[in-house]
Design a protein around this motif. Structure first.
Motif, PDB file in Angstrom:
ATOM      1  N   ASN A  36       0.861  -1.184   0.000  1.00 43.43           N
ATOM      2  CA  ASN A  36       0.000   0.000   0.000  1.00 43.43           C
ATOM      3  C   ASN A  36       0.895   1.230   0.000  1.00 43.43           C
ATOM      4  N   PRO A  37       0.966   1.957  -1.119  1.00 47.80           N
ATOM      5  CA  PRO A  37       1.908   3.084  -1.198  1.00 47.80           C
ATOM      6  C   PRO A  37       1.593   4.219  -0.239  1.00 47.80           C
ATOM      7  N   TYR A  38       0.373   4.278   0.273  1.00 49.67           N
ATOM      8  CA  TYR A  38      -0.009   5.384   1.151  1.00 49.67           C
ATOM      9  C   TYR A  38       0.472   5.181   2.596  1.00 49.67           C
ATOM     10  N   VAL A  39       0.704   3.954   2.981  1.00 53.44           N
ATOM     11  CA  VAL A  39       1.066   3.692   4.374  1.00 53.44           C
ATOM     12  C   VAL A  39       2.446   4.285   4.670  1.00 53.44           C
ATOM     13  N   GLY A  40       2.507   5.113   5.699  1.00 51.53           N
ATOM     14  CA  GLY A  40       3.758   5.723   6.108  1.00 51.53           C
ATOM     15  C   GLY A  40       4.251   6.833   5.209  1.00 51.53           C
ATOM     16  N   ALA A  41       3.444   7.241   4.224  1.00 58.17           N
ATOM     17  CA  ALA A  41       3.905   8.227   3.241  1.00 58.17           C
ATOM     18  C   ALA A  41       3.423   9.632   3.590  1.00 58.17           C
ATOM     19  N   ARG A  42       4.279  10.598   3.335  1.00 58.33           N
ATOM     20  CA  ARG A  42       3.893  12.000   3.352  1.00 58.33           C
ATOM     21  C   ARG A  42       3.478  12.347   1.926  1.00 58.33           C
ATOM     22  N   VAL A  43       2.236  12.710   1.722  1.00 61.76           N
ATOM     23  CA  VAL A  43       1.684  12.868   0.381  1.00 61.76           C
ATOM     24  C   VAL A  43       1.816  14.324  -0.062  1.00 61.76           C
ATOM     25  N   GLN A  65      -3.952  19.971   2.733  1.00 66.48           N
ATOM     26  CA  GLN A  65      -4.307  18.596   2.385  1.00 66.48           C
ATOM     27  C   GLN A  65      -3.767  18.232   0.999  1.00 66.48           C
ATOM     28  N   PRO A  66      -3.363  16.983   0.803  1.00 67.19           N
ATOM     29  CA  PRO A  66      -2.876  16.561  -0.517  1.00 67.19           C
ATOM     30  C   PRO A  66      -4.016  16.342  -1.498  1.00 67.19           C
ATOM     31  N   VAL A 354     -25.113  21.152  -5.940  1.00 62.84           N
ATOM     32  CA  VAL A 354     -25.616  22.028  -4.883  1.00 62.84           C
ATOM     33  C   VAL A 354     -25.703  21.235  -3.577  1.00 62.84           C
ATOM     34  N   GLY A 355     -25.227  21.830  -2.485  1.00 61.80           N
ATOM     35  CA  GLY A 355     -25.349  21.217  -1.169  1.00 61.80           C
ATOM     36  C   GLY A 355     -24.230  20.275  -0.787  1.00 61.80           C
ATOM     37  N   SER A 356     -23.297  20.002  -1.694  1.00 61.88           N
ATOM     38  CA  SER A 356     -22.233  19.043  -1.391  1.00 61.88           C
ATOM     39  C   SER A 356     -21.213  19.655  -0.441  1.00 61.88           C
ATOM     40  N   GLY A 357     -20.451  18.787   0.222  1.00 59.12           N
ATOM     41  CA  GLY A 357     -19.437  19.233   1.171  1.00 59.12           C
ATOM     42  C   GLY A 357     -18.198  18.359   1.100  1.00 59.12           C
ATOM     43  N   LEU A 358     -17.107  18.862   1.624  1.00 55.14           N
ATOM     44  CA  LEU A 358     -15.903  18.055   1.741  1.00 55.14           C
ATOM     45  C   LEU A 358     -16.194  16.779   2.520  1.00 55.14           C
ATOM     46  N   GLY A 359     -15.584  15.682   2.103  1.00 56.03           N
ATOM     47  CA  GLY A 359     -15.778  14.428   2.810  1.00 56.03           C
ATOM     48  C   GLY A 359     -14.618  14.118   3.747  1.00 56.03           C
ATOM     49  N   GLN A 360     -14.429  12.844   4.021  1.00 55.81           N
ATOM     50  CA  GLN A 360     -13.344  12.434   4.908  1.00 55.81           C
ATOM     51  C   GLN A 360     -12.019  12.989   4.409  1.00 55.81           C
ATOM     52  N   ARG A 361     -11.187  13.436   5.332  1.00 51.02           N
ATOM     53  CA  ARG A 361      -9.883  13.937   4.955  1.00 51.02           C
ATOM     54  C   ARG A 361      -9.008  12.772   4.472  1.00 51.02           C
ATOM     55  N   PRO A 362      -8.061  13.069   3.589  1.00 48.85           N
ATOM     56  CA  PRO A 362      -7.185  11.995   3.111  1.00 48.85           C
ATOM     57  C   PRO A 362      -6.560  11.208   4.255  1.00 48.85           C
ATOM     58  N   ALA A 363      -6.576   9.890   4.107  1.00 50.82           N
ATOM     59  CA  ALA A 363      -6.062   9.008   5.158  1.00 50.82           C
ATOM     60  C   ALA A 363      -5.612   7.696   4.539  1.00 50.82           C
ATOM     61  N   GLY A 369      -8.729  -3.536   2.957  1.00 48.35           N
ATOM     62  CA  GLY A 369      -8.983  -3.535   1.517  1.00 48.35           C
ATOM     63  C   GLY A 369      -9.030  -2.162   0.893  1.00 48.35           C
ATOM     64  N   ILE A 370      -9.045  -1.110   1.707  1.00 47.75           N
ATOM     65  CA  ILE A 370      -9.099   0.264   1.205  1.00 47.75           C
ATOM     66  C   ILE A 370      -7.717   0.889   1.419  1.00 47.75           C
ATOM     67  N   ASP A 371      -7.006   1.151   0.343  1.00 49.65           N
ATOM     68  CA  ASP A 371      -5.659   1.707   0.470  1.00 49.65           C
ATOM     69  C   ASP A 371      -5.676   3.111   1.053  1.00 49.65           C
ATOM     70  N   ALA A 372      -6.681   3.919   0.658  1.00 53.59           N
ATOM     71  CA  ALA A 372      -6.696   5.292   1.151  1.00 53.59           C
ATOM     72  C   ALA A 372      -8.031   5.949   0.844  1.00 53.59           C
ATOM     73  N   TYR A 373      -8.375   6.934   1.667  1.00 54.33           N
ATOM     74  CA  TYR A 373      -9.274   7.994   1.254  1.00 54.33           C
ATOM     75  C   TYR A 373      -8.385   9.072   0.652  1.00 54.33           C
ATOM     76  N   ALA A 374      -8.730   9.570  -0.523  1.00 58.02           N
ATOM     77  CA  ALA A 374      -7.899  10.565  -1.180  1.00 58.02           C
ATOM     78  C   ALA A 374      -8.779  11.631  -1.819  1.00 58.02           C
ATOM     79  N   TRP A 375      -8.231  12.834  -1.941  1.00 55.56           N
ATOM     80  CA  TRP A 375      -8.915  13.904  -2.654  1.00 55.56           C
ATOM     81  C   TRP A 375      -8.392  13.895  -4.087  1.00 55.56           C
ATOM     82  N   VAL A 376      -8.934  12.962  -4.861  1.00 56.12           N
ATOM     83  CA  VAL A 376      -8.504  12.807  -6.255  1.00 56.12           C
ATOM     84  C   VAL A 376      -8.934  14.020  -7.075  1.00 56.12           C
ATOM     85  N   LYS A 377     -10.183  14.415  -6.948  1.00 51.87           N
ATOM     86  CA  LYS A 377     -10.657  15.643  -7.581  1.00 51.87           C
ATOM     87  C   LYS A 377     -10.357  16.801  -6.635  1.00 51.87           C
TER      88      LYS A 377
END
Length: 441
Positions: A36-43, A65-66, A354-363, A369-377
């Motif tokens: 998992n490339p995200y583990v231990g990484a500074r993004v 945030q990355p 309309v009405g949308s908001g930021l979701g979980q912060r990158p983690a 089974g989930i490598d990361a939450y990421a802000w791809v967009k």
């Protein structure tokens, strides 16, 4: 808003603060390939996006945030008009002492089946240009020895193969362009080439897009999508070993979990899956869908170690409209509409909602089974402008707040008015995302 460059220094200080606790990022030898490339990484924090975010009221709360860097045309590789190119981003990542950079490759021939807004630059006959002028230069830069310590996560051509499922054949959404792209194998061959070339760089981790539950969650869609992903992964000299994982909900708004109702609820004898919102879909949220697709893909021949990245940049849906519990169980549609966290008028709506908001912060590794939450967009970058419905001019109806989709019902698009073209900064949308962030800022 102040000019972007006027806040770059402040953003650099903010980013430095985020990274200040970290030790040295680079060893004498390139790091080994990891599961998992995200583990231990500074993004990597994109300083251009961070500057725009920090310049908005309250934006400093998330400017560190990355976010992924989108390469959506050939000129993006070198950079133009003061905009950072790929080398400059990688050099900035080294300066930040980051370990991981996220790239989104988004420039297929006949991208989005030739949709005019956002307009793709390559025609269906431009496969050679895609290979020679887009993929090859990117790979050449990524392979430079100075970047060997960076983990490069590459999200390869989002919203491409899912288009060939839902916009082809006898679907009411089918288009001649999508049918032609599928018949020619344009996307499969181009993605296969990209994977094969990226696979020559040991520190690159490619992820293929699996869309979201509201587009391809139905069994009649997820099975063909699995087949297309396998075709692409084994085309043009590639193998499934070149696919490190998959990315879900890219640039979309689907919630991770609906907390107040389940797809198997029954209201006055009527199952929830028969409601207008769910529409016989076995999934109502992203996490069960992502796990289901992952299982299908590993059964089809992808590595059992593949992980999924979930884009959480705009799926928070907080604010005063967020339900705090289930609605009264009187009638199935009222129950679902009053209980659901996702407040879109229709689950397929995707443009500047309309009405949308930021979701979980990158983690990293938030769940098995989930490598990361990421802000791809990158939050605040427009999904696209409506354009003009005049024949021959670019027009995207789902970005038009006044358009009604021809589904036999008046489904509103939910698009915010006044949006700029795809990828440009949309201050009103960003400010809404801050206000409606969930978890709250």
């Amino acid at each position: 808003m102040p000019p972007v460059r006027s806040v770059l220094a402040a953003v650099s200080i903010l980013v430095a603060g985020v990274l200040a606790h970290a030790g040295p990022a680079h060893a004498a030898d390139p790091p080994p390939r990891v599961d998992n490339p995200y583990v231990g990484a500074r993004v990597y924090v994109n300083p251009e996006w961070a500057a725009r975010a920090a310049a908005e009221p309250g934006g400093a709360a998330v400017a560190g945030q990355p976010t992924a860097v989108w390469l959506d045309r050939i000129a993006r590789i070198a950079g133009t008009d003061g905009v950072l190119g790929l080398r400059a981003h990688l050099d900035a990542a080294l300066a930040q002492r980051a370990d991981l950079v996220q790239l989104t490759l988004y420039n297929l021939p006949a991208r989005d089946c030739g949709r005019r807004a956002p307009q793709g630059e390559l025609s269906i006959d431009d496969t050679a240009r895609y290979q020679d002028e887009f993929i090859d230069p990117i790979v050449e830069i990524l392979a430079a020895p100075r970047y060997a310590d960076l983990r490069i996560v590459a999200f390869v051509e989002p919203n491409s193969l899912p288009n060939l499922v839902v916009n082809t054949g006898n679907r009411y959404t089918a288009t001649p362009a999508c049918d032609e792209v599928r018949a020619r194998g344009t996307y499969q061959q181009a993605i296969g080439y990209a994977l094969a070339r990226l696979g020559t760089v040991p520190n690159v981790y490619p992820y293929l897009d699996i869309s979201h539950h509201g587009e391809v969650g139905w069994p009649e869609d997820s099975a063909p999508l699995t087949a297309l992903l396998l075709q692409a992964a084994t085309a043009a000299g590639s193998t499934v070993a070149n696919v490190h994982g998959f990315v879900a909900n890219t640039a979309n708004y689907s919630v991770l979990r609906e907390e107040h109702f389940r797809v198997d609820d029954v209201i006055n004898g009527q199952p929830v899956y028969q409601s207008r919102w769910v529409d016989w879909n076995p999934f109502v949220d992203e996490m069960p869908y992502a796990r289901h697709l992952r299982a299908l893909l590993t059964e089809a021949g992808f590595s059992p170690q593949v992980g999924v990245v979930v884009d959480t940049s705009r799926n928070g849906w907080g604010g005063p409209a967020r339900p705090t519990g289930p609605a009264p169980a009187s009638e199935v549609n009222r129950y679902v509409d009053g209980s659901r966290i996702d407040r879109r008028a229709y689950v397929g709506n995707w443009c500047n909602q309309v009405g949308s908001g930021l979701g979980q912060r990158p983690a990293a590794e938030p769940e098995p089974g989930i490598d990361a939450y990421a802000w791809v967009k990158p939050p605040g970058e427009s999904d696209g402008a409506a354009g003009s419905p005049t024949p021959g001019l670019p027009y995207e109806p789902l970005c038009d707040p006044n358009y009604l989709a021809p589904r036999g019902s008046p489904y509103a698009t939910g698009a915010m008015p006044g949006a700029p073209p795809f990828g440009e900064w949309f201050p009103a949308h960003f400010r809404q995302l801050l206000t409606n962030a969930w978890p709250p800022l």
